[in-house]
Design an enzyme around this catalytic site. Structure first.
Site, mmCIF file in Angstrom:
data_model
loop_
_atom_site.group_PDB
_atom_site.id
_atom_site.type_symbol
_atom_site.label_atom_id
_atom_site.label_comp_id
_atom_site.label_asym_id
_atom_site.label_seq_id
_atom_site.Cartn_x
_atom_site.Cartn_y
_atom_site.Cartn_z
ATOM 1 N N GLN A 22 -6.731 -6.452 2.364
ATOM 2 C CA GLN A 22 -5.503 -7.240 2.501
ATOM 3 C C GLN A 22 -4.583 -6.684 3.599
ATOM 4 O O GLN A 22 -3.940 -7.445 4.310
ATOM 5 C CB GLN A 22 -4.787 -7.289 1.168
ATOM 6 N N GLU A 34 -10.443 -2.269 -4.064
ATOM 7 C CA GLU A 34 -11.105 -2.156 -2.763
ATOM 8 C C GLU A 34 -12.441 -1.436 -2.878
ATOM 9 O O GLU A 34 -13.365 -1.705 -2.108
ATOM 10 C CB GLU A 34 -10.204 -1.446 -1.754
ATOM 11 N N GLU A 61 -9.284 -9.900 -1.995
ATOM 12 C CA GLU A 61 -8.184 -10.227 -2.897
ATOM 13 C C GLU A 61 -7.415 -11.418 -2.340
ATOM 14 O O GLU A 61 -7.019 -11.401 -1.177
ATOM 15 C CB GLU A 61 -7.248 -9.011 -3.030
ATOM 16 N N ILE A 75 -7.318 0.097 2.986
ATOM 17 C CA ILE A 75 -8.737 0.145 3.313
ATOM 18 C C ILE A 75 -9.354 1.482 2.897
ATOM 19 O O ILE A 75 -10.567 1.609 2.784
ATOM 20 C CB ILE A 75 -8.915 -0.099 4.838
ATOM 21 N N PRO A 95 -9.772 3.186 0.095
ATOM 22 C CA PRO A 95 -10.779 3.256 -0.975
ATOM 23 C C PRO A 95 -12.134 2.694 -0.549
ATOM 24 O O PRO A 95 -13.138 2.927 -1.205
ATOM 25 C CB PRO A 95 -10.185 2.404 -2.099
ATOM 26 N N HIS A 98 1.860 -0.923 5.126
ATOM 27 C CA HIS A 98 1.389 -2.210 5.628
ATOM 28 C C HIS A 98 1.311 -2.244 7.156
ATOM 29 O O HIS A 98 0.999 -3.274 7.722
ATOM 30 C CB HIS A 98 2.321 -3.344 5.184
HETATM 31 C C1 LIG Z 1 -4.807 -0.846 -3.000
HETATM 32 C C2 LIG Z 1 -4.017 -2.086 -2.744
HETATM 33 N N1 LIG Z 1 -4.648 -3.235 -2.465
HETATM 34 C C3 LIG Z 1 -3.950 -4.353 -2.214
HETATM 35 C C4 LIG Z 1 -2.594 -4.337 -2.230
HETATM 36 C C5 LIG Z 1 -1.817 -5.601 -1.935
HETATM 37 N N2 LIG Z 1 -1.163 -6.029 -3.181
HETATM 38 C C6 LIG Z 1 0.115 -5.717 -3.444
HETATM 39 S S1 LIG Z 1 0.570 -6.162 -4.947
HETATM 40 C C7 LIG Z 1 -0.932 -6.858 -5.309
HETATM 41 C C8 LIG Z 1 -1.176 -7.482 -6.648
HETATM 42 C C9 LIG Z 1 -0.810 -6.569 -7.769
HETATM 43 O O1 LIG Z 1 -1.002 -7.185 -8.996
HETATM 44 P P1 LIG Z 1 -0.798 -6.432 -10.367
HETATM 45 O O2 LIG Z 1 -1.484 -5.105 -10.325
HETATM 46 O O3 LIG Z 1 -1.168 -7.338 -11.462
HETATM 47 O O4 LIG Z 1 0.753 -6.095 -10.410
HETATM 48 P P2 LIG Z 1 1.999 -7.074 -10.253
HETATM 49 O O5 LIG Z 1 2.381 -7.031 -8.796
HETATM 50 O O6 LIG Z 1 1.616 -8.413 -10.709
HETATM 51 O O7 LIG Z 1 3.079 -6.456 -11.074
HETATM 52 C C10 LIG Z 1 -1.778 -6.710 -4.215
HETATM 53 C C11 LIG Z 1 -3.150 -7.209 -4.146
HETATM 54 C C12 LIG Z 1 -1.964 -3.113 -2.516
HETATM 55 N N3 LIG Z 1 -0.629 -3.002 -2.554
HETATM 56 N N4 LIG Z 1 -2.683 -2.014 -2.779
#
Ligand SMILES: Cc1ncc(C[n+]2csc(CCOP(=O)(O)OP(=O)(O)O)c2C)c(N)n1
Lengths: 325, 359
Positions: A82, A60, A29, A87, A89, A129
């Site tokens: 990330q 994931e 990601e 991790i 999943p 985190h």
């Molecule tokens: C399982 C997981 N993978 C990665 C992340 C890191 N991360 C936090 S927010 C995000 C993007 C989220 O995008 P979206 O679902 O479109 O929601 P938005 O934040 O745009 O409202 C990521 C990759 C996470 N929080 N959880």
């Protein structure tokens, strides 16, 4: 030789190996256009294009499953989780498939893959985190777990991890991503996996650690030195498989051992080292083995996290206790 | 050729970006001006709160913070359509929905300020806390809905995830369970076009995110997520349907993330300024204000008074947050188990002793 940070060591290793091995592919990601949320993959998509540095959909399970598929078909994927907290999943694909593929197909299919993840606490990050969950993976047969603790070791060990024929989890101690710079020559020279690095020679006590707490462990060695106590410092580096011989050799010399890690104590990797010392080094020990670790709690949100991470003082005290014993 | 299945996804919008009604038929909610004013005030209060939170982060008084700038209509519609006994499983930026349900701004600040007590929030005690692992909350909502079904309760579970979240296995699993068990469940996808640096176009090959619900046998709808009236009507209908045994729904609210992903992100690295500028022309708050002003339900004078009130209230919340002392070290051991095991009690005592000795 240029001076680089730990995270730059990661980027350089990826770039070197991608230049020299067309089967290496980076995915995850935000790894492409954004260069990763920590900038570990910065510039790679410009250099190698969107089919070698792939921004995946947010899933994931997809990343891990795709990685297994690609690896079995001749690519060498380097996936980014990330944060280590996301991790989980991936575990199904890693544990049920990646680590068993070679064994269950009698070597017909193999999984030469790397999963990289920023790991550990101490950067005031939000919930999920900051975990240090290496022990979870250390119980999985067929897996390699590598945790560098300096820019040079990040560079050399990541190259080795990518070249390794089996699945490797490469945990990056994000607290020290940018903490200091060190001269590292970008020459494609890998460091060996499965061996500990002796960072400092000593006579009186062996301090064993890995990842970000190497910093506090070295500081503790300095503090002990000031009091006339000579501490040997070992960076485990490859958590699994464990190079117990190097630790044993050191403890045979010093007779004392303190293990330092930021993960919870219970069934932590420190417990494994202590158990092996009990099994194989019992008669070399002059004092009980000490562990300085995180508590058996969730790492708290950041207002209290520095109370959770083991400080230098606790390491020094533990070392002195072993000397007093 | 025989066709096994066909489908369409309806798109709904009632107000244009200038707040002019589109078409003749407005839903009943559009005429409930007192309630619309209340929701307008919720939205603009939330924006003042959001601006303040970003400023607090920039000055080191908050950790990483996830802004809700531009999402206010979607969130206000979600929160206001629900009943207190329903359950909300939010992601991490649906503050307006939570404020309506009684969560206090100081709770939100406490959470992003790195203190677990933020999760012990005011408002419905059965609502879920923020979910940082993406889309996991969709299944918690499905499980809640299953509990309501088993017990024969007329309650609905609502989860909110993003466009990125709709790629996750958990989202697909939740909608599948929603259809298979005919659950009282509403899955809202707040499509703000970006999942950190990954644009909606790279997230999926599907034309709409709403249509993912078709595969699970759910009711599916796409609405203008900057149009409070469209969002609210969609929520009302989905909640009614769920409550009366009509099954689960997916609602895609199409909006735009006007700020960086979080304060730890710099969207200029991957996103065009022009796109953001254009999105400001469609944002939800000015649109609703224009509609209400035209009908005489709102005015510039009221706007000024209201803004001042918002500032005052937000400042009170910030003061309450800033004056909260950090938890003592032993707090990390508390609430770990219902009955604290001996081993944990011993570690707790050790931590306290260390604290007394070293501070
Ligand atoms: C399982 C997981 N993978 C990665 C992340 C890191 N991360 C936090 S927010 C995000 C993007 C989220 O995008 P979206 O679902 O479109 O929601 P938005 O934040 O745009 O409202 C990521 C990759 C996470 N929080 N959880």
């Amino acid at each position: 030789m240029a001076e680089i940070t730990l995270i730059e060591g990661v980027t350089q290793a990826l770039a070197w190996e991608m230049r020299n091995d067309p089967s290496v592919v980076v995915l995850g990601e935000d790894v492409g256009v954004n260069g990763g949320v920590f900038r570990a993959t910065v510039g790679l998509q410009e250099q190698f294009g969107p089919w070698r540095v792939i921004d995946t959909p947010l899933c994931e399970t997809s990343i891990a499953g795709l990685t297994v598929g690609m690896a079995c078909q001749g690519l060498k994927p380097v996936a980014e989780a990330q944060f280590e907290g996301f991790i989980y999943p991936m575990l199904e694909h890693l544990m049920c498939h990646a680590v068993r593929m070679r064994n269950r197909t009698r070597g017909r299919l193999t999984c030469p893959l790397v999963v990289r993840a920023p790991w550990g606490g101490g950067i005031r990050a939000p919930e999920h985190h900051s975990e240090a969950n290496e022990a979870l993976f250390a119980n999985v047969p067929g897996l390699r777990i590598v945790i560098p603790s300096s820019p040079a070791r990040a560079y050399g060990l990541l190259l080795a991890a990518i070249r390794d024929p089996d699945p490797v989890i490469f945990f990056e101690p994000k607290r020290i991503y940018r903490q200091y710079k060190e001269e590292v020559s970008d020459d494609g020279e890998a460091l060996p996996l499965d061996v500990c690095f002796v960072l400092r020679d000593g006579r009186d006590v062996t301090l064993v650690s890995w990842g970000a707490t190497i910093k506090e462990t070295l500081e503790a060695a300095d503090a002990l030195e000031a009091e006339g106590i000579s501490a040997e410092v070992i960076d485990v580096a490859t958590i699994k498989p464990l190079d117990f011989d190097t630790i044993h050799e050191s403890v045979a010399k010093t007779g004392r051992c303190v293990i330092v890690h930021e993960a919870p104590k219970n069934v932590g990797v420190g417990a494994e080292i202590a158990a092996r010392l009990a099994e194989q080094a019992m008669y070399d020990l002059l004092a009980p083995v000490e562990r300085v670790t995180g508590y058996d709690t969730h790492i708290p949100l950041f207002r209290l996290e520095m109370k959770y991470l083991p400080p230098v003082g606790r390491i020094v005290e533990a070392a002195k206790r072993t000397l007093a014993a | 050729m025989t066709t096994a299945a066909t489908f369409e996804i309806e798109y709904r919008q009632y107000l244009d970006p200038d707040g002019h009604p589109i078409g003749k038929q407005l839903p009943a909610i559009a005429r409930d001006l007192d309630h619309l004013v209340e929701l307008y005030q919720l939205m603009s209060f939330t924006r003042v709160f959001d601006t303040k939170s970003i400023a607090l982060q920039r000055t080191g008084k908050l950790g990483t913070y996830a802004s809700c700038l531009g999402h206010e209509a979607a969130h206000a519609a979600i929160g206001s359509a629900m009943r207190p006994e329903d359950v909300l499983a939010p992601a991490y930026r649906e503050y307006a929905a939570q404020f309506y349900r009684g969560v206090k701004p100081r709770d939100v600040l406490m959470y992003w300020g790195g203190d677990e007590r933020g999760n012990d929030f005011s408002g419905p005690r059965h609502d879920f806390a923020w979910s940082v692992p993406i889309a996991t909350q969709c299944l918690h909502a499905a499980g809640s809905a299953l509990a309501f079904r088993i017990r024969g309760e007329q309650r609905v579970a609502v989860s909110v995830c993003g466009d990125g979240g709709s790629s996750k296995a958990d989202f697909y699993a939740a909608l599948n369970c929603g259809g298979a068990f005919e659950l009282p469940l509403v899955l809202v996808v707040v499509n703000n076009q970006w999942a950190i640096s990954v644009p909606r176009s790279k997230q999926t090959g599907a034309k709409t995110l709403a249509q993912k619900g078709i595969a699970g046998g759910l009711h599916c709808l796409q609405v203008d997520g900057n149009d409070l009236i469209a969002c609210r009507e969609a929520m009302d209908q989905a909640l009614d349907r769920a409550r009366s045994g009509g099954g689960a729904s997916v609602i895609e609210m199409v909006t735009y993330r006007l700020h960086d992903h979080t304060t730890a992100d710099d969207a200029r690295r991957y996103r065009d300024d022009a796109e953001v500028k254009a999105a400001w022309q469609r944002e939800p708050i000015g649109r609703l204000r224009a509609y209400l002003t035209r009908l005489g339900a709102w005015s510039d004078a009221r706007e000024d008074t209201w803004k001042a009130q918002c500032e005052e209230r937000v400042n009170e919340e910030v003061d309450a947050y800033l004056s909260t002392r950090a938890q003592p070290v032993e707090a990390m051991f508390d609430h770990l188990y219902g009955d604290t095991p001996l081993e944990i009690a011993q570690q707790r005592a050790l931590a306290v002793a260390r604290e007394v000795k070293h501070g």
